[in-house]
Motif scaffolding. Structure first.
Motif: not given
Length: 225
Positions: A130-145
Motif C-alpha cells: 500500500a502506498v499513497v502519492s505525495l501531496k507536498d513538494s520535496i527537496r533532497e538534502i546533499e550536505g549543506d545544499n
C-alpha cells in the motif's frame, strides 16, 4: 490460498510521551491494536492473525484478548530487537505457503478495501504494498545544499505490505534481520519485484499525540461510515 496477517506491535510510546505503549492507547474507547485486528477480520474472518509483541506486553494483551477476542484464535509470538526480527518471528509461525500481510498495529484506520487489494495483487503477482502519492513538494538534502525533486516520482509507503509466504521467507533468509525499515525493502533486496496498490491518506501510523486527534473519513469499521 490460505491468508495470514502478521500484526507488528513493538512500540513503547517514546514519541507518544505516554507510559502506555501506543498500540494499547484508546481511540473511540477501544485499544488501537483492537481496531487494527478488527479490520483484517472484517476483510476475512478466516484470516489467521499472528500478533508480534514484546514479552513485557503479553499480560496487557491477555487482558485485551479476554475482553475483545474471547472466541478468536490469535497466535502470539515475541518480537525481536528490530522490526525485521519481529517480522521473522511472525513468519516462523507459518507452515507451508499462502499469502501474508504485514501490518503496523498502530495503523487502525486502514480500509478493508486496501487490505483486499493488497491480498489480491499478492496472490496474482507475489506482492501488494500500500502506498499513497505525495501531496507536498520535496527537496533532497546533499550536505549543506538541498535540491528540488519531482514529487510525482515518489510515493509514501504504508502497510499492509502483502506477499507470497514462500517468497517473503526467502527474502528474509537472504537479507537477515538487518535495519530495513519495511518488508518491501527486504523483498526488493532479495531480487523480487515490489508491486503497489493504492492506500489511503487516512491510513496514518499513530506515532505522536497529535495523531490521536485525527478523524478519518473511512472510520474504524467496514469500508466507510
Amino acid at each position: 490460498m490460505k491468508k495470514y496477517a502478521i500484526i507488528v506491535a513493538g512500540g513503547i510510546g517514546t514519541r507518544m510521551k505516554s507510559d502506555v505503549p501506543k498500540q494499547f492507547l484508546r481511540i473511540d474507547g477501544d485499544p488501537i491494536i483492537v481496531h487494527s485486528i478488527r479490520k483484517f477480520l472484517a476483510f476475512d474472518k478466516a484470516v489467521e492473525i499472528i500478533l508480534v509483541l514484546p514479552e513485557v506486553h503479553l499480560k496487557q494483551w491477555d487482558a485485551i484478548a479476554f475482553q475483545y477476542f474471547p472466541d478468536q484464535n490469535i497466535t502470539i509470538t515475541s518480537g525481536g530487537p528490530t522490526r525485521s526480527a519481529s517480522v521473522m518471528s511472525g513468519l516462523a509461525i507459518i507452515e507451508g505457503d499462502g499469502i501474508v500481510a504485514v501490518h503496523d498495529a498502530v495503523r487502525p484506520f486502514v480500509s478493508v478495501e486496501t487490505i483486499k487489494s493488497s491480498f489480491q495483487l499478492a496472490e496474482k503477482s507475489g506482492s501488494g504494498v500500500a502506498v499513497v502519492s505525495l501531496k507536498d513538494s520535496i527537496r533532497e538534502i546533499e550536505g549543506d545544499n538541498s535540491i528540488a525533486r519531482d514529487r510525482a516520482n515518489y510515493v509514501m509507503v504504508q502497510t499492509p505490505q502483502t506477499f507470497r509466504v514462500s517468497q517473503l521467507k526467502d527474502a528474509y533468509e537472504k537479507a537477515g534481520a538487518g535495519l530495513f525499515t519495511d518488508d518491501a525493502s527486504v523483498f526488493e533486496a532479495a531480487g523480487y519485484k515490489v508491486n503497489l496498490v493504492e492506500g489511503s491518506y487516512d491510513n496514518v501510523k499513530i506515532t505522536t499525540p497529535e495523531d490521536l486527534k485525527i478523524k478519518p473519513t473511512q472510520g474504524l469499521s467496514g469500508f466507510s461510515n
